[in-house]
Design a protein around this motif. Structure first.
Motif, PDB file in Angstrom:
ATOM      1  N   SER A 134      -3.942   0.401   1.459  1.00  0.00           N
ATOM      2  CA  SER A 134      -5.389   0.498   1.775  1.00  0.00           C
ATOM      3  C   SER A 134      -6.123  -0.771   1.692  1.00  0.00           C
ATOM      4  O   SER A 134      -6.715  -0.926   2.625  1.00  0.00           O
ATOM      5  N   TYR A 135      -5.986  -1.573   0.663  1.00  0.00           N
ATOM      6  CA  TYR A 135      -6.829  -2.726   0.667  1.00  0.00           C
ATOM      7  C   TYR A 135      -6.107  -3.813   1.594  1.00  0.00           C
ATOM      8  O   TYR A 135      -6.905  -4.759   2.171  1.00  0.00           O
ATOM      9  N   LEU A 136      -4.935  -3.829   1.886  1.00  0.00           N
ATOM     10  CA  LEU A 136      -4.165  -4.653   2.919  1.00  0.00           C
ATOM     11  C   LEU A 136      -4.860  -4.517   4.186  1.00  0.00           C
ATOM     12  O   LEU A 136      -5.319  -5.212   5.170  1.00  0.00           O
ATOM     13  N   LEU A 137      -4.954  -3.060   4.584  1.00  0.00           N
ATOM     14  CA  LEU A 137      -5.334  -2.602   5.668  1.00  0.00           C
ATOM     15  C   LEU A 137      -6.878  -2.961   5.961  1.00  0.00           C
ATOM     16  O   LEU A 137      -7.352  -3.497   6.945  1.00  0.00           O
ATOM     17  N   TYR A 138      -7.597  -2.848   4.967  1.00  0.00           N
ATOM     18  CA  TYR A 138      -9.008  -3.213   5.011  1.00  0.00           C
ATOM     19  C   TYR A 138      -8.945  -4.596   5.156  1.00  0.00           C
ATOM     20  O   TYR A 138     -10.128  -5.325   5.983  1.00  0.00           O
ATOM     21  N   SER A 139      -8.146  -5.675   4.563  1.00  0.00           N
ATOM     22  CA  SER A 139      -8.253  -6.961   4.729  1.00  0.00           C
ATOM     23  C   SER A 139      -7.828  -7.356   5.947  1.00  0.00           C
ATOM     24  O   SER A 139      -8.072  -8.821   6.298  1.00  0.00           O
ATOM     25  N   THR A 140      -7.206  -6.621   6.775  1.00  0.00           N
ATOM     26  CA  THR A 140      -6.520  -7.157   8.050  1.00  0.00           C
ATOM     27  C   THR A 140      -7.681  -6.630   9.052  1.00  0.00           C
ATOM     28  O   THR A 140      -7.916  -7.424  10.068  1.00  0.00           O
ATOM     29  N   LEU A 141      -8.081  -5.346   8.789  1.00  0.00           N
ATOM     30  CA  LEU A 141      -8.637  -4.727  10.299  1.00  0.00           C
ATOM     31  C   LEU A 141     -10.066  -4.805  10.155  1.00  0.00           C
ATOM     32  O   LEU A 141     -10.913  -4.720  11.050  1.00  0.00           O
ATOM     33  N   LYS A 324      13.109   6.902  -0.719  1.00  0.00           N
ATOM     34  CA  LYS A 324      13.664   5.514  -0.324  1.00  0.00           C
ATOM     35  C   LYS A 324      13.028   4.845   1.156  1.00  0.00           C
ATOM     36  O   LYS A 324      12.764   3.751   1.391  1.00  0.00           O
ATOM     37  N   GLU A 325      12.692   5.947   1.974  1.00  0.00           N
ATOM     38  CA  GLU A 325      11.852   5.527   3.207  1.00  0.00           C
ATOM     39  C   GLU A 325      10.524   5.006   2.978  1.00  0.00           C
ATOM     40  O   GLU A 325      10.066   4.185   3.744  1.00  0.00           O
ATOM     41  N   ARG A 326       9.921   5.562   1.965  1.00  0.00           N
ATOM     42  CA  ARG A 326       8.477   5.072   1.640  1.00  0.00           C
ATOM     43  C   ARG A 326       8.572   3.581   1.270  1.00  0.00           C
ATOM     44  O   ARG A 326       7.704   2.831   1.683  1.00  0.00           O
ATOM     45  N   TYR A 327       9.419   3.199   0.538  1.00  0.00           N
ATOM     46  CA  TYR A 327       9.448   1.498   0.290  1.00  0.00           C
ATOM     47  C   TYR A 327       9.837   0.873   1.494  1.00  0.00           C
ATOM     48  O   TYR A 327       9.291  -0.201   1.698  1.00  0.00           O
ATOM     49  N   VAL A 328      10.966   1.373   2.241  1.00  0.00           N
ATOM     50  CA  VAL A 328      10.906   0.632   3.636  1.00  0.00           C
ATOM     51  C   VAL A 328       9.731   0.706   4.609  1.00  0.00           C
ATOM     52  O   VAL A 328       9.488  -0.741   4.850  1.00  0.00           O
ATOM     53  N   LEU A 329       9.199   1.742   4.632  1.00  0.00           N
ATOM     54  CA  LEU A 329       7.912   1.850   5.240  1.00  0.00           C
ATOM     55  C   LEU A 329       6.653   0.810   4.772  1.00  0.00           C
ATOM     56  O   LEU A 329       5.935   0.275   5.590  1.00  0.00           O
ATOM     57  N   GLY A 330       6.511   1.009   3.473  1.00  0.00           N
ATOM     58  CA  GLY A 330       5.485   0.026   2.641  1.00  0.00           C
ATOM     59  C   GLY A 330       5.844  -1.430   3.066  1.00  0.00           C
ATOM     60  O   GLY A 330       4.866  -2.154   3.189  1.00  0.00           O
ATOM     61  N   TYR A 331       7.187  -1.661   2.876  1.00  0.00           N
ATOM     62  CA  TYR A 331       7.352  -3.102   3.147  1.00  0.00           C
ATOM     63  C   TYR A 331       7.102  -3.437   4.653  1.00  0.00           C
ATOM     64  O   TYR A 331       6.573  -4.475   4.911  1.00  0.00           O
ATOM     65  N   ALA A 333       5.085  -2.046   6.544  1.00  0.00           N
ATOM     66  CA  ALA A 333       3.595  -2.296   6.960  1.00  0.00           C
ATOM     67  C   ALA A 333       2.963  -3.507   6.539  1.00  0.00           C
ATOM     68  O   ALA A 333       1.991  -4.068   7.184  1.00  0.00           O
ATOM     69  N   THR A 334       3.553  -3.980   5.260  1.00  0.00           N
ATOM     70  CA  THR A 334       2.860  -5.011   4.445  1.00  0.00           C
ATOM     71  C   THR A 334       3.125  -6.246   5.458  1.00  0.00           C
ATOM     72  O   THR A 334       2.365  -7.103   5.676  1.00  0.00           O
ATOM     73  N   VAL A 335       4.195  -6.151   5.850  1.00  0.00           N
ATOM     74  CA  VAL A 335       4.852  -7.432   6.722  1.00  0.00           C
ATOM     75  C   VAL A 335       4.099  -7.450   7.898  1.00  0.00           C
ATOM     76  O   VAL A 335       3.678  -8.337   8.337  1.00  0.00           O
ATOM     77  N   MET A 336       3.870  -6.278   8.685  1.00  0.00           N
ATOM     78  CA  MET A 336       3.022  -6.151  10.029  1.00  0.00           C
ATOM     79  C   MET A 336       1.680  -6.442   9.946  1.00  0.00           C
ATOM     80  O   MET A 336       1.093  -7.307  10.503  1.00  0.00           O
TER      81      MET A 336
END
Length: 354
Positions: A134-141, A324-331, A333-336
């Protein structure tokens, strides 16, 4: 740019320590406090050259000291009730009141940072399943407007969206209406958030989604006339007249992808958290207004009352996948988000560096 990247790296570090290694309600609170503090400092300690309107707002702030309170009240009544010239007279009164605390514009920037970011942190803490995302989204958008550029709408959004959310969720119209009425003289566009109270709990069904997608498609076709109507209610008449043309392609693409994922996963999300219905309706409302940004990009100010719910929706979407998919998606999303952030090349200096 460097300080923003450091900020995001600290968000990731704090998220790893407090949310991944040792998840608990107390550590979630600690993360949100640290993330909130970071953005308060970045917003309040920036130089006046950071942000498209920061220097202009400084001129207004310095001038506000000279106004008498009876003149301010007369101006308020004239604009709000007599169709007098000018707009947002409530903001001028806020500036004048701030001079009671300090004449230093830097102090004023810090006060605005506190007023917006503390409710944001509470909002994320109480409602987000993934505060770091949530905070990364705020910090980006969103930070470039709410933390760096806007003053008037930053205050209005804190009132009607962040503080008003509990009244929307609990269906308490009078307190919500009171916040709208308080925000209206501060930034007239806040009136565009009023319809949300009546739509927020609308059940997400296939016929309803089809109807909303029809509205969105129609908005792309009728965006010219729509911005003319919206302008009369929100104070953007000049944009309707100019119709210079714009195109928020990146943001629109992100919104389409998020909405598509939300529609795909909405049944699972709502079964787990009924409040997702509110987030879904906010995103649908945002998409209705997005076409207007292709006439004039400044109408993004209206979209942002609704699109801010992205910071709650994305963690909900991620939570519907297997662990397991959550970790991949979270990673991913963070990189993107970091790559998207870096591509913007935002400027920042502290006030003491100039």
């Amino acid at each position: 740019m460097a300080i923003y990247l450091v900020n995001m790296l600290f968000l990731i570090l704090f998220g790893f320590i407090f949310l991944l290694l040792r998840p608990s309600p107390q550590n979630k609170k600690t993360f949100c406090i640290l993330a909130t503090l970071q953005w308060i400092l970045l917003s309040g300690l920036r130089d006046k050259s950071v942000g498209a309107d920061t220097l202009t707002y400084k001129l207004y702030f310095d001038a506000a000291k000279r106004y008498r309170w009876d003149d301010l009240w007369e101006n308020f009544v004239s604009i709000m009730f007599r169709n007098g010239e000018g707009k947002d007279p409530g903001y001028l009164m806020i500036e004048r009141a701030a001079h009671i605390i300090s004449d230093d514009y830097q102090v004023y920037l810090m006060l605005i940072g506190l007023f917006f970011t503390i409710p944001l942190g509470i909002w994320i803490y109480q409602n987000s399943k993934g505060p770091m995302i949530s905070y990364l989204l705020y910090s980006t958008l969103f930070y470039a407007f709410f933390a760096i550029t806007g003053h008037r709408q930053t205050i209005a959004t804190a009132l009607v969206v962040l503080i008003g959310y509990r009244f929307v969720r609990d269906r308490k119209f009078l307190p919500f209406l009171l916040l709208i009425l308080i925000a209206l003289p501060i930034h007239k566009s806040s009136i565009s958030y009023l319809p949300f109270f009546f739509l927020a709990h609308k059940k997400i069904t296939k016929p309803y989604l089809a109807c909303m997608f029809g509205f969105i498609a129609s908005a792309f076709v009728l965006k010219g006339p729509m911005i003319g109507i919206l302008g009369r209610f929100t104070g953007y008449e000049e944009y309707a007249r100019q119709a210079q043309g714009a195109g928020t392609w990146t943001f629109t693409g992100i919104m389409v992808i998020i909405l598509g994922l939300a529609v795909w996963k909405h049944e699972a999300m709502i079964a787990e958290n009924p409040d997702v219905t509110i987030y879904m309706n906010a995103l649908l409302m945002a998409m209705v207004f997005v076409p207007l940004t292709f006439v004039e990009a400044a109408t993004m100010r209206v979209v942002q009352y609704y699109s801010l719910y992205i910071v709650l929706m994305i963690p909900e979407i991620i939570s519907t996948f297997r662990e397991k998919e959550r970790y991949v998606l979270g990673y991913a999303a963070t990189v993107m988000l970091i790559l998207l952030f870096v591509s913007n090349e935002q400027y920042y200096v502290f006030f003491w560096q100039k």
